[in-house]
Motif scaffolding. Structure first.
Motif, PDB file in Angstrom:
ATOM      1  N   VAL A 187       0.834  -1.202   0.000  1.00 35.35           N
ATOM      2  CA  VAL A 187       0.000   0.000   0.000  1.00 35.35           C
ATOM      3  C   VAL A 187       0.867   1.250   0.000  1.00 35.35           C
ATOM      4  CG1 VAL A 187      -1.670   1.338   1.355  1.00 35.35           C
ATOM      5  CG2 VAL A 187      -1.943  -1.133   1.125  1.00 35.35           C
ATOM      6  N   TRP A 188       1.967   1.192   0.739  1.00 33.10           N
ATOM      7  CA  TRP A 188       2.808   2.379   0.849  1.00 33.10           C
ATOM      8  C   TRP A 188       3.623   2.630  -0.406  1.00 33.10           C
ATOM      9  CZ3 TRP A 188       1.894   6.005   4.193  1.00 33.10           C
ATOM     10  CH2 TRP A 188       1.192   5.690   5.348  1.00 33.10           C
ATOM     11  N   ASP A 189       4.004   1.587  -1.130  1.00 26.60           N
ATOM     12  CA  ASP A 189       4.664   1.799  -2.418  1.00 26.60           C
ATOM     13  C   ASP A 189       3.694   2.449  -3.403  1.00 26.60           C
ATOM     14  OD1 ASP A 189       7.031   0.750  -1.540  1.00 26.60           O
ATOM     15  OD2 ASP A 189       6.690  -1.254  -2.366  1.00 26.60           O
ATOM     16  N   THR A 190       2.462   1.942  -3.439  1.00 28.59           N
ATOM     17  CA  THR A 190       1.446   2.537  -4.307  1.00 28.59           C
ATOM     18  C   THR A 190       1.168   3.978  -3.894  1.00 28.59           C
ATOM     19  OG1 THR A 190       0.419   0.348  -4.550  1.00 28.59           O
ATOM     20  CG2 THR A 190      -0.877   2.247  -5.230  1.00 28.59           C
ATOM     21  N   PHE A 191       1.121   4.200  -2.593  1.00 25.23           N
ATOM     22  CA  PHE A 191       0.898   5.548  -2.068  1.00 25.23           C
ATOM     23  C   PHE A 191       2.001   6.494  -2.530  1.00 25.23           C
ATOM     24  CE2 PHE A 191       2.128   8.551   1.268  1.00 25.23           C
ATOM     25  CZ  PHE A 191       0.958   9.290   1.426  1.00 25.23           C
ATOM     26  N   ASP A 192       3.256   6.074  -2.388  1.00 19.97           N
ATOM     27  CA  ASP A 192       4.374   6.929  -2.796  1.00 19.97           C
ATOM     28  C   ASP A 192       4.265   7.314  -4.271  1.00 19.97           C
ATOM     29  OD1 ASP A 192       5.632   7.065  -0.336  1.00 19.97           O
ATOM     30  OD2 ASP A 192       6.829   5.276  -0.672  1.00 19.97           O
ATOM     31  N   TYR A 193       3.937   6.322  -5.108  1.00 23.31           N
ATOM     32  CA  TYR A 193       3.898   6.596  -6.549  1.00 23.31           C
ATOM     33  C   TYR A 193       2.722   7.515  -6.892  1.00 23.31           C
ATOM     34  CZ  TYR A 193       4.861   5.858 -11.465  1.00 23.31           C
ATOM     35  OH  TYR A 193       5.204   6.053 -12.784  1.00 23.31           O
ATOM     36  N   ALA A 194       1.530   7.184  -6.382  1.00 29.70           N
ATOM     37  CA  ALA A 194       0.341   7.966  -6.724  1.00 29.70           C
ATOM     38  C   ALA A 194       0.438   9.402  -6.218  1.00 29.70           C
ATOM     39  CB  ALA A 194      -0.908   7.284  -6.161  1.00 29.70           C
ATOM     40  N   SER A 215     -12.472  10.748   6.861  1.00 28.88           N
ATOM     41  CA  SER A 215     -11.199  10.468   7.529  1.00 28.88           C
ATOM     42  C   SER A 215     -10.170  11.510   7.124  1.00 28.88           C
ATOM     43  CB  SER A 215     -10.700   9.072   7.146  1.00 28.88           C
ATOM     44  OG  SER A 215      -9.386   8.840   7.632  1.00 28.88           O
ATOM     45  N   LEU A 216      -9.216  11.747   8.002  1.00 32.75           N
ATOM     46  CA  LEU A 216      -8.060  12.537   7.598  1.00 32.75           C
ATOM     47  C   LEU A 216      -7.217  11.700   6.647  1.00 32.75           C
ATOM     48  CD1 LEU A 216      -6.847  14.343  10.860  1.00 32.75           C
ATOM     49  CD2 LEU A 216      -8.585  15.047   9.188  1.00 32.75           C
ATOM     50  N   ILE A 217      -6.525  12.361   5.736  1.00 27.67           N
ATOM     51  CA  ILE A 217      -5.669  11.665   4.780  1.00 27.67           C
ATOM     52  C   ILE A 217      -4.334  12.392   4.703  1.00 27.67           C
ATOM     53  CG2 ILE A 217      -7.601  10.806   3.404  1.00 27.67           C
ATOM     54  CD1 ILE A 217      -6.976  13.061   1.392  1.00 27.67           C
ATOM     55  N   PHE A 218      -3.433  11.823   3.912  1.00 23.91           N
ATOM     56  CA  PHE A 218      -2.127  12.437   3.699  1.00 23.91           C
ATOM     57  C   PHE A 218      -2.136  13.169   2.362  1.00 23.91           C
ATOM     58  CE2 PHE A 218      -1.245   8.486   6.144  1.00 23.91           C
ATOM     59  CZ  PHE A 218      -0.944   9.103   7.352  1.00 23.91           C
ATOM     60  N   ALA A 219      -1.584  14.367   2.356  1.00 23.01           N
ATOM     61  CA  ALA A 219      -1.599  15.192   1.149  1.00 23.01           C
ATOM     62  C   ALA A 219      -0.288  15.156   0.389  1.00 23.01           C
ATOM     63  CB  ALA A 219      -1.928  16.646   1.517  1.00 23.01           C
ATOM     64  N   ARG A 220       0.718  14.496   0.941  1.00 28.60           N
ATOM     65  CA  ARG A 220       2.021  14.451   0.270  1.00 28.60           C
ATOM     66  C   ARG A 220       2.675  13.093   0.564  1.00 28.60           C
ATOM     67  NH1 ARG A 220       4.395  19.491   1.831  1.00 28.60           N
ATOM     68  NH2 ARG A 220       2.408  20.153   2.733  1.00 28.60           N
ATOM     69  N   PRO A 221       3.553  12.610  -0.313  1.00 29.49           N
ATOM     70  CA  PRO A 221       4.193  11.299  -0.099  1.00 29.49           C
ATOM     71  C   PRO A 221       5.158  11.330   1.069  1.00 29.49           C
ATOM     72  CG  PRO A 221       5.165  12.405  -1.990  1.00 29.49           C
ATOM     73  CD  PRO A 221       3.987  13.242  -1.579  1.00 29.49           C
ATOM     74  N   ARG A 222       5.643  10.137   1.421  1.00 27.52           N
ATOM     75  CA  ARG A 222       6.590  10.041   2.533  1.00 27.52           C
ATOM     76  C   ARG A 222       7.902  10.759   2.195  1.00 27.52           C
ATOM     77  NH1 ARG A 222       7.069   3.765   3.638  1.00 27.52           N
ATOM     78  NH2 ARG A 222       7.073   3.750   1.362  1.00 27.52           N
ATOM     79  N   PRO A 223       8.637  11.193   3.202  1.00 24.58           N
ATOM     80  CA  PRO A 223       9.947  11.807   2.938  1.00 24.58           C
ATOM     81  C   PRO A 223      10.844  10.853   2.169  1.00 24.58           C
ATOM     82  CG  PRO A 223       9.290  12.132   5.222  1.00 24.58           C
ATOM     83  CD  PRO A 223       8.300  11.178   4.635  1.00 24.58           C
ATOM     84  N   ALA A 224      11.730  11.404   1.354  1.00 25.12           N
ATOM     85  CA  ALA A 224      12.575  10.579   0.494  1.00 25.12           C
ATOM     86  C   ALA A 224      13.388   9.569   1.288  1.00 25.12           C
ATOM     87  CB  ALA A 224      13.498  11.466  -0.338  1.00 25.12           C
ATOM     88  N   ALA A 225      13.849   9.954   2.470  1.00 21.45           N
ATOM     89  CA  ALA A 225      14.701   9.064   3.257  1.00 21.45           C
ATOM     90  C   ALA A 225      13.950   7.839   3.750  1.00 21.45           C
ATOM     91  CB  ALA A 225      15.283   9.820   4.446  1.00 21.45           C
ATOM     92  N   ALA A 226      12.621   7.955   3.893  1.00 21.13           N
ATOM     93  CA  ALA A 226      11.844   6.851   4.440  1.00 21.13           C
ATOM     94  C   ALA A 226      11.015   6.145   3.380  1.00 21.13           C
ATOM     95  CB  ALA A 226      10.906   7.380   5.526  1.00 21.13           C
ATOM     96  N   SER A 227      11.086   6.597   2.141  1.00 26.18           N
ATOM     97  CA  SER A 227      10.197   6.080   1.112  1.00 26.18           C
ATOM     98  C   SER A 227      10.844   4.948   0.332  1.00 26.18           C
ATOM     99  CB  SER A 227       9.790   7.198   0.158  1.00 26.18           C
ATOM    100  OG  SER A 227      10.940   7.661  -0.535  1.00 26.18           O
ATOM    101  N   ARG A 229      11.372   2.765  -3.590  1.00 24.47           N
ATOM    102  CA  ARG A 229      11.852   3.053  -4.950  1.00 24.47           C
ATOM    103  C   ARG A 229      10.746   3.614  -5.827  1.00 24.47           C
ATOM    104  NH1 ARG A 229      12.008  -3.251  -7.050  1.00 24.47           N
ATOM    105  NH2 ARG A 229       9.914  -3.783  -6.342  1.00 24.47           N
ATOM    106  N   CYS A 230       9.543   3.751  -5.292  1.00 25.46           N
ATOM    107  CA  CYS A 230       8.401   4.193  -6.081  1.00 25.46           C
ATOM    108  C   CYS A 230       8.111   5.676  -5.926  1.00 25.46           C
ATOM    109  CB  CYS A 230       7.160   3.375  -5.696  1.00 25.46           C
ATOM    110  SG  CYS A 230       7.327   1.604  -6.041  1.00 25.46           S
ATOM    111  N   LEU A 231       9.013   6.413  -5.328  1.00 26.10           N
ATOM    112  CA  LEU A 231       8.821   7.856  -5.148  1.00 26.10           C
ATOM    113  C   LEU A 231       9.366   8.592  -6.372  1.00 26.10           C
ATOM    114  CD1 LEU A 231       7.911  10.087  -3.148  1.00 26.10           C
ATOM    115  CD2 LEU A 231      10.299  10.206  -2.419  1.00 26.10           C
ATOM    116  N   ILE A 232       8.515   9.351  -7.038  1.00 21.03           N
ATOM    117  CA  ILE A 232       8.914  10.124  -8.217  1.00 21.03           C
ATOM    118  C   ILE A 232       9.588  11.411  -7.755  1.00 21.03           C
ATOM    119  CG2 ILE A 232       8.086  11.318 -10.278  1.00 21.03           C
ATOM    120  CD1 ILE A 232       5.664   9.387 -10.193  1.00 21.03           C
ATOM    121  N   THR A 233      10.817  11.596  -8.197  1.00 22.00           N
ATOM    122  CA  THR A 233      11.564  12.803  -7.846  1.00 22.00           C
ATOM    123  C   THR A 233      12.302  13.294  -9.086  1.00 22.00           C
ATOM    124  OG1 THR A 233      13.633  11.670  -7.251  1.00 22.00           O
ATOM    125  CG2 THR A 233      11.933  11.844  -5.536  1.00 22.00           C
ATOM    126  N   GLU A 234      13.025  14.385  -8.931  1.00 24.00           N
ATOM    127  CA  GLU A 234      13.832  14.919 -10.030  1.00 24.00           C
ATOM    128  C   GLU A 234      15.228  14.316 -10.064  1.00 24.00           C
ATOM    129  OE1 GLU A 234      13.636  19.094  -9.300  1.00 24.00           O
ATOM    130  OE2 GLU A 234      11.679  19.326 -10.285  1.00 24.00           O
TER     131      GLU A 234
END
Length: 390
Positions: A187-194, A215-227, A229-234
């Motif tokens: 779920v968290w890999d999908t979360f990071d990517y989406a 429910s409350l939700i998260f508006a931004r992905p996890r920090p890069a250090a904790a995320s 390989r599915c986090l899109i960055t520059e």
């Protein structure tokens, strides 16, 4: 039972609340239950027996009879009602302070905060008020509605799932159906990517709301250090080798970064094939606009390329990869020609139909024939013949 502790905890939480009508009052107890050394119950019957003996669940008939733990109650409408049903102001304030912290706030005016909690009627009303950033708190926008950097709780995982739904609903060009397979295992890999794909389309801005579906939700992905390989960055060395990752690198407008990303594409799609640095530099100077076009250009450029060291037997396939099969573009002219023909035929048929409907109908008068018997006429020879009608 064969999945991760995270998935098992989520299932048990759903089973306890949905099937057994229990309330989770101590999440630490749940994690202890799923993390113990002995194997989990083998059937739902045995699971129910085990859960009914656990103290971290409350099976009281009335919701108000379950002593809430404001520090761990889910940040949902149900959690809000569970806490506020007791009418204990200190417990209610502890719950709302967690909501404030989720929005990136820190209470600095206790009197103003206490008055706010006393007037609170629902979690949605609290969230709407906090969007206005009340003066009784100090606000840090960089931490507002951010995903946890450490070990997520079961409720955090549920919030991540809702965050994915919202990101997919509000995405522009990005389609969640194309999230790569390696980012669907968790779920968290999908979360990071989406969430990072959503941010990419929004100039790296977070989602505009922290509340969705009760429910409350998260508006931004996890920090890069904790995320993952599915986090899109520059960063061309870590961003996923997908179209979204490619677009993120192109946004930097750096030739060296583009070269690094293209080299990763080659290594991923055609391992063991060497690429001339000059060819990579030339392509990076005028990069294709999409990952699809990049793969087509690379496949064409790599025809006849020599294998790199350690890959003497590897060669670029004589046919392009499945995603860019040789005739992938050839069908388009014929498709448009066929579609145009259908449109022309439809127009002609419609015009003929309308013209025929509007054409005047001419009346034709036919001669009437008498239905009476013909008169008999005597002939000179004594015969009788029928007289002709006029």
């Amino acid at each position: 039972r064969q999945g991760s502790a995270e998935k098992l905890a989520t299932f048990i939480s759903r089973f306890a609340e949905g099937r057994l009508g229990a309330r989770l009052v101590d999440e630490a107890g749940l994690w202890s239950f799923v993390s113990r050394d002995d194997a989990p119950p083998e059937s739902l019957f045995e699971l129910e027996r085990a859960l009914r003996a656990e103290e971290w669940l409350c099976f009281a008939a009335a919701e108000a009879d379950c002593l809430p733990n404001a520090a761990e109650a889910p940040l949902t409408e149900d959690g809000f009602r569970q806490v506020f049903a007791h009418g204990n102001s200190s417990v209610s304030e502890q719950f709302v302070s967690r909501v404030v912290a989720h929005f990136g706030g820190e209470v600095v005016d206790a009197g103003g905060f206490e008055g706010f909690v006393a007037a609170a009627s629902s979690l949605s009303a609290v969230a709407e008020a906090l969007d206005g950033r009340p003066a009784w708190a100090r606000w840090d926008e960089t931490s507002a509605c951010a995903a946890p950097a450490g070990q997520p709780s079961v409720h955090d995982t549920a919030m991540a799932g809702l965050s994915i739904q919202l990101a997919c609903l509000r995405a522009g060009a990005f389609n969640c159906e194309f999230i790569p397979g390696e980012c669907r295992d968790s779920v968290w890999d999908t979360f990071d990517y989406a969430l990072s794909a959503y941010a990419l389309e929004s100039a790296w801005a977070p989602a505009t709301t922290c509340y969705f579906e009760g429910s409350l939700i998260f508006a931004r992905p996890r920090p890069a250090a904790a995320s993952s390989r599915c986090l899109i960055t520059e960063d061309p060395e870590t961003t996923p080798v997908t179209d979204e990752g490619y677009q993120a690198v192109l946004r930097v407008n750096s030739t060296s970064d583009t070269i690094s990303f293209i080299r990763r594409v080659v290594e991923s799609r055609w391992p063991g094939i060497s690429v001339d640095d000059a060819d990579l530099a030339a392509m990076a100077m005028r990069p294709p606009t999409s990952m699809f076009d990049l793969e087509v250009a690379l496949w064409e450029a790599l025809q006849g390329s020599a294998p790199s060291s350690g890959g003497a037997d590897r060669q670029v396939n004589s046919a392009p990869p499945e995603a860019i099969a040789g005739d992938v573009l050839a069908w388009r002219p014929w498709a448009f020609l066929g579609l145009g023909s259908i449109v022309v035929v439809a127009i002609v048929v419609t015009v003929l139909f309308v013209c025929l409907r509007r054409a005047p109908v001419r009346e034709v008068t036919l001669p009437r024939r008498s239905l009476a018997p013909a008169a008999a006429v005597a002939t000179p020879g004594g015969g009788v013949v029928a007289a002709e009608e006029p």
